[in-house]
Structure formats: structure tokens, C-alpha cells
Design a protein around this motif. Sequence first.
Motif, mmCIF file in Angstrom:
data_model
loop_
_atom_site.group_PDB
_atom_site.id
_atom_site.type_symbol
_atom_site.label_atom_id
_atom_site.label_comp_id
_atom_site.label_asym_id
_atom_site.label_seq_id
_atom_site.Cartn_x
_atom_site.Cartn_y
_atom_site.Cartn_z
ATOM 1 N N PHE A 147 -6.136 1.002 6.278
ATOM 2 C CA PHE A 147 -5.987 0.989 4.831
ATOM 3 C C PHE A 147 -7.337 1.109 4.145
ATOM 4 N N ASP A 148 -7.266 1.594 2.917
ATOM 5 C CA ASP A 148 -8.490 1.834 2.159
ATOM 6 C C ASP A 148 -8.141 1.920 0.678
ATOM 7 N N TRP A 149 -9.114 1.607 -0.177
ATOM 8 C CA TRP A 149 -8.917 1.755 -1.615
ATOM 9 C C TRP A 149 -9.373 3.144 -2.040
ATOM 10 N N ARG A 150 -8.525 3.813 -2.817
ATOM 11 C CA ARG A 150 -8.929 5.092 -3.406
ATOM 12 C C ARG A 150 -8.510 5.121 -4.850
ATOM 13 N N GLY A 151 -9.475 5.292 -5.721
ATOM 14 C CA GLY A 151 -9.177 5.354 -7.152
ATOM 15 C C GLY A 151 -8.383 4.145 -7.622
ATOM 16 N N VAL A 201 -2.529 3.544 2.944
ATOM 17 C CA VAL A 201 -2.569 3.228 4.367
ATOM 18 C C VAL A 201 -2.103 4.427 5.189
ATOM 19 N N THR A 202 -2.872 4.704 6.244
ATOM 20 C CA THR A 202 -2.531 5.795 7.157
ATOM 21 C C THR A 202 -2.091 5.205 8.490
ATOM 22 N N PRO A 203 -0.876 5.544 8.957
ATOM 23 C CA PRO A 203 -0.457 5.038 10.270
ATOM 24 C C PRO A 203 -1.200 5.760 11.389
ATOM 25 N N MET A 216 -1.184 0.520 24.376
ATOM 26 C CA MET A 216 -2.246 1.406 23.884
ATOM 27 C C MET A 216 -3.252 0.652 23.024
ATOM 28 N N MET A 217 -4.204 0.031 23.698
ATOM 29 C CA MET A 217 -5.206 -0.766 22.992
ATOM 30 C C MET A 217 -6.093 0.078 22.091
ATOM 31 N N SER A 218 -6.274 1.364 22.439
ATOM 32 C CA SER A 218 -7.181 2.173 21.616
ATOM 33 C C SER A 218 -6.596 2.350 20.219
ATOM 34 N N GLY A 219 -5.268 2.268 20.096
ATOM 35 C CA GLY A 219 -4.649 2.362 18.766
ATOM 36 C C GLY A 219 -5.043 1.185 17.903
ATOM 37 N N ILE A 220 -4.764 -0.009 18.367
ATOM 38 C CA ILE A 220 -5.041 -1.183 17.534
ATOM 39 C C ILE A 220 -6.543 -1.412 17.375
ATOM 40 N N ALA A 221 -7.295 -0.978 18.362
ATOM 41 C CA ALA A 221 -8.745 -1.195 18.268
ATOM 42 C C ALA A 221 -9.373 -0.327 17.191
ATOM 43 N N ASN A 222 -8.676 0.715 16.755
ATOM 44 C CA ASN A 222 -9.187 1.551 15.661
ATOM 45 C C ASN A 222 -8.479 1.269 14.346
ATOM 46 N N ALA A 223 -7.639 0.260 14.312
ATOM 47 C CA ALA A 223 -6.874 -0.054 13.103
ATOM 48 C C ALA A 223 -7.533 -1.194 12.336
ATOM 49 N N ASN A 224 -7.158 -1.334 11.070
ATOM 50 C CA ASN A 224 -7.595 -2.521 10.329
ATOM 51 C C ASN A 224 -6.412 -3.268 9.722
ATOM 52 N N CYS A 225 -5.188 -2.786 10.041
ATOM 53 C CA CYS A 225 -4.008 -3.501 9.519
ATOM 54 C C CYS A 225 -2.786 -3.164 10.359
ATOM 55 N N LEU A 226 -1.729 -3.933 10.133
ATOM 56 C CA LEU A 226 -0.419 -3.637 10.710
ATOM 57 C C LEU A 226 0.500 -3.250 9.563
ATOM 58 N N ILE A 227 1.232 -2.170 9.741
ATOM 59 C CA ILE A 227 2.181 -1.735 8.719
ATOM 60 C C ILE A 227 3.550 -2.258 9.121
ATOM 61 N N GLU A 228 4.216 -2.957 8.208
ATOM 62 C CA GLU A 228 5.505 -3.558 8.536
ATOM 63 C C GLU A 228 6.619 -2.539 8.304
ATOM 64 N N ALA A 278 0.847 -1.193 0.000
ATOM 65 C CA ALA A 278 0.000 0.000 0.000
ATOM 66 C C ALA A 278 0.882 1.242 0.000
ATOM 67 N N ARG A 279 0.277 2.364 -0.408
ATOM 68 C CA ARG A 279 1.007 3.639 -0.420
ATOM 69 C C ARG A 279 0.822 4.315 0.936
ATOM 70 N N LEU A 280 1.937 4.693 1.529
ATOM 71 C CA LEU A 280 1.912 5.258 2.879
ATOM 72 C C LEU A 280 1.501 6.727 2.826
ATOM 73 N N MET A 281 0.509 7.102 3.621
ATOM 74 C CA MET A 281 -0.023 8.470 3.577
ATOM 75 C C MET A 281 0.801 9.455 4.426
ATOM 76 N N GLN A 282 1.466 8.958 5.464
ATOM 77 C CA GLN A 282 2.306 9.822 6.322
ATOM 78 C C GLN A 282 3.576 9.063 6.659
ATOM 79 N N SER A 283 4.657 9.795 6.850
ATOM 80 C CA SER A 283 5.919 9.105 7.124
ATOM 81 C C SER A 283 5.878 8.434 8.509
ATOM 82 N N ILE A 284 6.728 7.416 8.650
ATOM 83 C CA ILE A 284 6.883 6.735 9.948
ATOM 84 C C ILE A 284 8.373 6.727 10.280
#
Length: 411
Positions: free
Chosen positions: A356-360, A365-367, A375-387, A336-342
Motif C-alpha cells: 500500500f501507498d499514498w497517492r494524491g 493497494v496493489t496485490p 511463498m515467503m518471497s511474497g510476504i517478504a516484499n509486502a507491507n500489508c495483508l489485503i482482507e 484502500a483502493r484496490l489497484m488490480q482485481s483479486i
Amino acid sequence: VISVEEAQRIIRENVAKASIIECKIQDALGLVLAAPILAKQPNPPFDASSVDGYAVSLKSFDALKSGEAIALRVAGEFEAGAHRPSRFIPKVTFRIFTGAQVPKGADAVVMQENVVRKNDLAYFTAMPQLGANIRPHGGEFQKRTKLFEEGTRINPAVLGALAGFGFAKVKVYARPHVAIVVTGNELRPPGTRLMPGQIWDANSSTLLAMLEALGFQSVKVFRARDTVKDVLRAFRKAQKIADVVVASGGVSVGDHDLVRPALEQLGVQQLFWRIRMKPGMPIYFGKTSGKIVRNRKCVFALPGNPVSALVTFQLFVREALLQMMGSTTIASRLDARLMQSITKSHARREYVRGLFDWRGGALYVTPLNLRESHMMSGIANANCLIEVPEETTLLEADSQVRIHPLQWTAY
Ligand code: AMP
Ligand code: MG
């Protein structure tokens, strides 16, 4: 301290497929077929109408002139499930409904929208195509056709197809028996009041839910305080009923991390401890020597931090359980294309929570910000793990990254 891939290899080499059982299809969701499935009979099992209309013989249309209609007498009616007549009388039509068996001698069904009906006469203005609106006997497959390969995961569509093709039971690989051990003096059940220094227990619920999503029902949880005696007692009980014990907490390097010494005392042989990853570094995997069961009894001791427990379950325990259940496919990974640097400053592989999401037509993917292991609230609002690879300190915005969708079920 080993890499994620080394850990996955060690797991693969040490788990075997569970035994083969025959089970009712209602209980087979998420399991894997242990033998191919051959058709019992052709499908459809008879010539069936695919519309509501009128069954006709094309011969009746010989006299049809353009601009005129022909009238045929409606000689009977067939609904789905009804027995068809043995013979088709020439120059008549039969009223027929979707799914009903087409009378012998009929070679087309005309949709009722194209027929004018007056009392017992039906008027047709066009010559139907041969075979129109008839699902032919055996049109989908013939008897003994291989419908599913050994190794097929039973998802709702496969399950429904098995039912529709007449199978009430199937041979599948069994689920191993699993038990949970949760350690920690500080833990209190949700819904209770906390005393100073206490926290609510998240991991029992997370682990139970992840197991339930894989089809493991009524899994037992054994709780232990951080004493040698208590930890030993909990593991003894868990091992008595389970092939796979999944533990949480007490596996780090602190004075109160008693899980590894306890397991050693119980004769569990360590296969690995600590992986170069974040979250989840202190994960432990071991197996019992001695007892030979098909699966070999094994123990996954996961770190207590709730995000670490969840991520390590997902990457290691889930994969191991699926392998025992006969699955050969590995969890999906996408680019996926990263929306913000990590950025990161350690040399471990990091799994950053993302959305992550499909656009056009492209995957983005947004970190998410909440990156610490508690911090469970982080993963609980995520739909993927970025490697984020071991050696990487900066993943730039717009670069291609690998993501692991958080997929909970076994299909
Ligand atoms: P441990 O792995 O036991 O050293 O625990 C690491 C951190 O995770 C500590 O802050 C614990 O309080 C926390 N923790 C351990 N078990 C749980 C649990 N079941 N639920 C929530 N937090 C936990
Ligand atoms: Mg602890």
C-alpha cells in the motif's frame, strides 16, 4: 472450523494482563503503563531562554526613541546549566544562551541577531515584547499534572518524555515468558547443505524476529523431530520456562502431525483448532488446566508453512501477547483502493499480501502474485495483508478493500 473474529474473541476471553512490575525506563520500550504518571514538578523547571541573546528588563527601554538605539552594559554571561544571579541590576543586560536560566528581573530576551555588540556595550533598536524568548516556569505543565494515562504504550517519544520529566523507573505490565517449539524432520538450519527432501528452517528465525520486534529477548527454541516422544519432550521443556508456547508445524491432519495429540497428553485443553482463513487454517490454541498463573499458560500451535506461521502470529499471537502486556488497542486496519482485481475460489477469508501507498491523498493497494502459503518471497516484499471476505470470489479493481498494515513493533 471457526471464523477469525470468533478466534479473536476466544483469545481475548482467555488471556489476562500480566503482573505489574517496576522497570527502568531503558527497558520499558513497547510496554504499557500500569499506573498514571503525575508530574513531579512544574515544567520548564525555571524561566529559561529559548534563544542565544541578551536578557533585558523592559524598563531599560523607557528612553528609547524611534530611529535611535539604546546602549546597555553587558554585566555578565549565563550559559545553560549555570546558576543565575540573585538580582538583576537595572540598566544593564546579560549575555544569555539557549536553555540558560533567565536572571531574576529580566522580562525578555532579545535574539543576538537583533543586537549590535561593541566591547562591553550592547545596542538595541526596538522595544522587546514582554516575555519574548522566555520559556516560562511551568509553561508546559504544573506539578501533579497527569502526564500519561494508565494504559499508555511506551513508544520512543513517551520514553523520552518520561526521562525528560525525571522518571528513571515506571510501573508497567510485564512481558509473559515465551518459548518456541519447532517441529519437522525435514528442517535444516540455514547455512547447511540440504540432503534430498530437506528444506531450510525459516520459522525459527521468523518467530524469533517477530518476538524480538515486540521486545522479547533471548527466547529459547526447542526443536523436535516428528515423533511423539520428541514432540512431548520439546513441549514439556518449553512449558517449564514459558507462559506462552508458540509452536510451528505438525498441527495439520497428516499422520505426522503429532502436536495436538501430544498437547492433549500433556493436559492442554484445546480452545480452538482451525480457522476459516487462508493462509493459516490449521492454527491451534489451547491452555493448560490446573496450574493457576496470572496469565494461564497457553499454547499457540501455528501451521508449518512459513507464510501461514507468520500471518497467524501477526493476527493472533501478537494480539494475545500485546493484551497480556496491558494493551487495549487493536492492530490498525485501513481502507484502500484496490489497484488490480483479486479472485478466489474457496469460502475462507483470505489475507492476500499487498503493497500500500499514498497517492494524491488517497490510499492505494496493489496485490502481490505469490499467494501460496509456502511463498515467503511474497510476504517478504509486502507491507500489508489485503482482507478478502469469506463469501467473496471477486474483488474488482478500483473497489475499496480493507488492509492490515504489517506492523512489527509493540508501539
Ligand atoms: P506442517 O505444518 O508441519 O505440515 O508443515 C507444512 C509445510 O511447511 C511443509 O511443507 C513443511 O515442510 C513446511 N515447514 C514446516 N516447518 C517449517 C519451517 N520451520 N520452515 C520452513 N518450512 C516449514
Ligand atoms: Mg511438519
